[in-house]
Design a protein around this motif. Structure first.
Motif, PDB file in Angstrom:
ATOM      1  N   SER A 207       0.834  -1.206   0.000  1.00 43.24           N
ATOM      2  CA  SER A 207       0.000   0.000   0.000  1.00 43.24           C
ATOM      3  C   SER A 207       0.864   1.248   0.000  1.00 43.24           C
ATOM      4  N   ALA A 208       1.915   1.225   0.820  1.00 44.22           N
ATOM      5  CA  ALA A 208       2.818   2.373   0.883  1.00 44.22           C
ATOM      6  C   ALA A 208       3.496   2.608  -0.462  1.00 44.22           C
ATOM      7  N   ARG A 209       3.913   1.552  -1.110  1.00 42.77           N
ATOM      8  CA  ARG A 209       4.593   1.698  -2.394  1.00 42.77           C
ATOM      9  C   ARG A 209       3.641   2.219  -3.482  1.00 42.77           C
ATOM     10  N   ARG A 210       2.375   1.782  -3.446  1.00 44.45           N
ATOM     11  CA  ARG A 210       1.409   2.280  -4.420  1.00 44.45           C
ATOM     12  C   ARG A 210       1.201   3.787  -4.277  1.00 44.45           C
ATOM     13  N   ILE A 211       1.103   4.239  -3.037  1.00 42.84           N
ATOM     14  CA  ILE A 211       0.910   5.668  -2.795  1.00 42.84           C
ATOM     15  C   ILE A 211       2.154   6.447  -3.208  1.00 42.84           C
ATOM     16  N   ALA A 212       3.328   5.900  -2.935  1.00 44.15           N
ATOM     17  CA  ALA A 212       4.571   6.570  -3.341  1.00 44.15           C
ATOM     18  C   ALA A 212       4.619   6.739  -4.855  1.00 44.15           C
ATOM     19  N   ARG A 213       4.192   5.717  -5.592  1.00 45.51           N
ATOM     20  CA  ARG A 213       4.191   5.825  -7.060  1.00 45.51           C
ATOM     21  C   ARG A 213       3.225   6.911  -7.528  1.00 45.51           C
ATOM     22  N   ARG A 214       2.086   7.025  -6.845  1.00 49.45           N
ATOM     23  CA  ARG A 214       1.120   8.060  -7.221  1.00 49.45           C
ATOM     24  C   ARG A 214       1.676   9.469  -6.998  1.00 49.45           C
ATOM     25  N   LEU A 215       2.509   9.608  -5.971  1.00 45.92           N
ATOM     26  CA  LEU A 215       3.006  10.935  -5.611  1.00 45.92           C
ATOM     27  C   LEU A 215       4.250  11.352  -6.394  1.00 45.92           C
ATOM     28  N   GLY A 216       4.766  10.495  -7.242  1.00 47.54           N
ATOM     29  CA  GLY A 216       5.835  10.911  -8.137  1.00 47.54           C
ATOM     30  C   GLY A 216       7.220  10.502  -7.705  1.00 47.54           C
ATOM     31  N   GLU A 217       8.197  10.954  -8.493  1.00 47.58           N
ATOM     32  CA  GLU A 217       9.571  10.472  -8.336  1.00 47.58           C
ATOM     33  C   GLU A 217      10.245  10.927  -7.045  1.00 47.58           C
ATOM     34  N   ALA A 219       8.892  10.769  -4.137  1.00 39.81           N
ATOM     35  CA  ALA A 219       8.325  10.003  -3.029  1.00 39.81           C
ATOM     36  C   ALA A 219       9.093   8.698  -2.839  1.00 39.81           C
ATOM     37  N   THR A 220       9.366   8.359  -1.586  1.00 40.24           N
ATOM     38  CA  THR A 220      10.061   7.122  -1.244  1.00 40.24           C
ATOM     39  C   THR A 220       9.339   6.460  -0.072  1.00 40.24           C
ATOM     40  N   VAL A 221       9.707   5.224   0.210  1.00 38.70           N
ATOM     41  CA  VAL A 221       9.121   4.495   1.337  1.00 38.70           C
ATOM     42  C   VAL A 221      10.224   4.188   2.335  1.00 38.70           C
ATOM     43  N   ASP A 222       9.988   4.551   3.591  1.00 44.15           N
ATOM     44  CA  ASP A 222      10.963   4.334   4.662  1.00 44.15           C
ATOM     45  C   ASP A 222      10.327   3.435   5.711  1.00 44.15           C
ATOM     46  N   GLU A 223      11.016   2.369   6.090  1.00 44.98           N
ATOM     47  CA  GLU A 223      10.483   1.437   7.082  1.00 44.98           C
ATOM     48  C   GLU A 223      11.066   1.754   8.454  1.00 44.98           C
ATOM     49  N   THR A 224      10.171   2.010   9.440  1.00 43.13           N
ATOM     50  CA  THR A 224      10.591   2.322  10.799  1.00 43.13           C
ATOM     51  C   THR A 224       9.651   1.656  11.786  1.00 43.13           C
ATOM     52  N   GLY A 225      10.169   0.783  12.628  1.00 41.83           N
ATOM     53  CA  GLY A 225       9.369   0.167  13.679  1.00 41.83           C
ATOM     54  C   GLY A 225       8.170  -0.598  13.175  1.00 41.83           C
ATOM     55  N   GLY A 226       8.292  -1.243  12.027  1.00 43.70           N
ATOM     56  CA  GLY A 226       7.191  -2.025  11.490  1.00 43.70           C
ATOM     57  C   GLY A 226       6.193  -1.234  10.681  1.00 43.70           C
ATOM     58  N   LEU A 227       6.402   0.089  10.546  1.00 43.51           N
ATOM     59  CA  LEU A 227       5.538   0.941   9.728  1.00 43.51           C
ATOM     60  C   LEU A 227       6.293   1.380   8.483  1.00 43.51           C
ATOM     61  N   TYR A 228       5.560   1.496   7.368  1.00 43.11           N
ATOM     62  CA  TYR A 228       6.135   1.961   6.104  1.00 43.11           C
ATOM     63  C   TYR A 228       5.632   3.374   5.852  1.00 43.11           C
ATOM     64  N   ARG A 229       6.557   4.317   5.947  1.00 36.34           N
ATOM     65  CA  ARG A 229       6.185   5.730   5.804  1.00 36.34           C
ATOM     66  C   ARG A 229       6.464   6.197   4.386  1.00 36.34           C
ATOM     67  N   VAL A 230       5.495   6.895   3.820  1.00 38.79           N
ATOM     68  CA  VAL A 230       5.652   7.476   2.489  1.00 38.79           C
ATOM     69  C   VAL A 230       6.156   8.896   2.666  1.00 38.79           C
ATOM     70  N   LEU A 231       7.368   9.153   2.185  1.00 42.47           N
ATOM     71  CA  LEU A 231       8.029  10.440   2.354  1.00 42.47           C
ATOM     72  C   LEU A 231       8.257  11.093   1.002  1.00 42.47           C
ATOM     73  N   VAL A 232       8.028  12.393   0.949  1.00 40.94           N
ATOM     74  CA  VAL A 232       8.226  13.155  -0.278  1.00 40.94           C
ATOM     75  C   VAL A 232       9.245  14.245   0.003  1.00 40.94           C
ATOM     76  N   GLY A 233      10.278  14.348  -0.844  1.00 43.45           N
ATOM     77  CA  GLY A 233      11.284  15.381  -0.631  1.00 43.45           C
ATOM     78  C   GLY A 233      12.667  14.875  -0.991  1.00 43.45           C
ATOM     79  N   PRO A 234      13.713  15.501  -0.452  1.00 45.97           N
ATOM     80  CA  PRO A 234      13.639  16.620   0.494  1.00 45.97           C
ATOM     81  C   PRO A 234      13.603  17.978  -0.187  1.00 45.97           C
ATOM     82  N   TRP A 235      13.282  19.014   0.625  1.00 43.86           N
ATOM     83  CA  TRP A 235      13.370  20.401   0.197  1.00 43.86           C
ATOM     84  C   TRP A 235      14.338  21.135   1.104  1.00 43.86           C
ATOM     85  N   GLY A 236      15.004  22.136   0.555  1.00 39.64           N
ATOM     86  CA  GLY A 236      16.036  22.834   1.307  1.00 39.64           C
ATOM     87  C   GLY A 236      15.513  23.826   2.315  1.00 39.64           C
ATOM     88  N   ASP A 237      14.253  24.260   2.206  1.00 36.73           N
ATOM     89  CA  ASP A 237      13.718  25.206   3.172  1.00 36.73           C
ATOM     90  C   ASP A 237      12.275  24.855   3.494  1.00 36.73           C
TER      91      ASP A 237
END
Length: 262
Positions: A207-217, A219-237
């Protein structure tokens, strides 16, 4: 920004404007402790009633344990000299702020989590009515926290209690990094510097990977404590990241958060 009461005697307003600069408790720079208020001002009548802005209801209340991490913005010239929600005149040079639901007037400690700078500000107005922002600082307060240039920044806001009858702002000793409440969001592992948008956290990796694909290049998926977080970025400010967060919200992810990878 909700404009407050207009009817206040010229004597009281004039006295506030004249004395605000010299009535800060614990004033001066480099002090280590928050002000001690021995003669608190009463809560201003009417400021604790539920109110509506842009279709959303807010319910002010006593919050003795209020301790929150989020984004701060600031306001200045456009509102300088206008009445605040308490009826006090807004002086952008003083250490004041607006909050949506805390008692007015009150005191809060604000810490810039990027540089450890700490101040105490007098909360005397309502706002900011922007998603993701928890406090609106005066220009003077933003300057002390070094937030003028970037416009918004990640801060910790801690409620201290009722404000004195006048003033109450103070610059405190900077700390390396204020500990955030346990509800705060951790930065992604290996993220490095900059700001990220967390679109959501899921137990299902697919599910996390599907959402990451929808949000564009970006977006990545980071696994922490059994949860898969969809992260977009980074931005400098923080400004650019906040714009991206609002775009993610507009795509249907209403709980998107702005986090720092520093």
């Amino acid at each position: 920004m909700r404009v407050g009461q207009w009817i206040r005697s010229g004597l009281v307003l004039g006295l506030f404007s004249l004395l605000a600069a010299c009535s800060t408790l614990g004033g001066g720079r480099g002090g280590g402790a928050a002000p001690v208020v021995r003669d608190p001002a009463p809560i201003v009548s009417g400021t604790m009633r539920p109110y509506q802005v842009r279709g959303r209801w807010y319910t002010p209340k006593e919050q003795p344990d209020y301790d929150e991490v989020g984004l701060a913005s600031w306001y200045g010239d456009a509102f300088n000299g206008r009445p605040t929600s308490t009826g006090e005149r807004f002086d952008m040079r003083q250490l004041t702020a607006a909050h949506k639901t805390l008692p007015l007037p009150g005191l809060v400690e604000v810490t810039n989590l990027e540089n450890g700078r700490r101040i105490v500000v007098r909360v005397n107005d309502r706002g900011p009515f922007v998603d993701g922002r928890i406090i609106d600082l005066s220009r003077g307060a933003a300057q002390e926290l070094d937030l003028l240039r970037q416009g918004v920044g990640r801060v910790r806001v801690r409620y201290l209690g009722r404000a004195p009858r006048l003033g109450g702002g103070a610059v405190l000793r900077a700390e390396a990094a204020a500990p955030a409440p346990s509800t705060s969001v951790e930065a992604p592992v290996g993220a490095g510097g900059g700001f990220w948008v967390q679109a959501g956290a899921f137990r299902d990796q697919n599910s996390a990977r599907r959402i990451a694909r929808r949000l564009g290049e970006r977006a990545t998926v980071d696994e922490t404590g059994g949860l898969y977080r969809v992260l977009v970025g980074p931005w400098g400010d923080a400004n650019a990241a906040e714009t991206a967060r609002q775009a993610v919200v507009a795509r249907g992810y209403a709980d998107a958060l702005l986090i720092s990878g520093g």
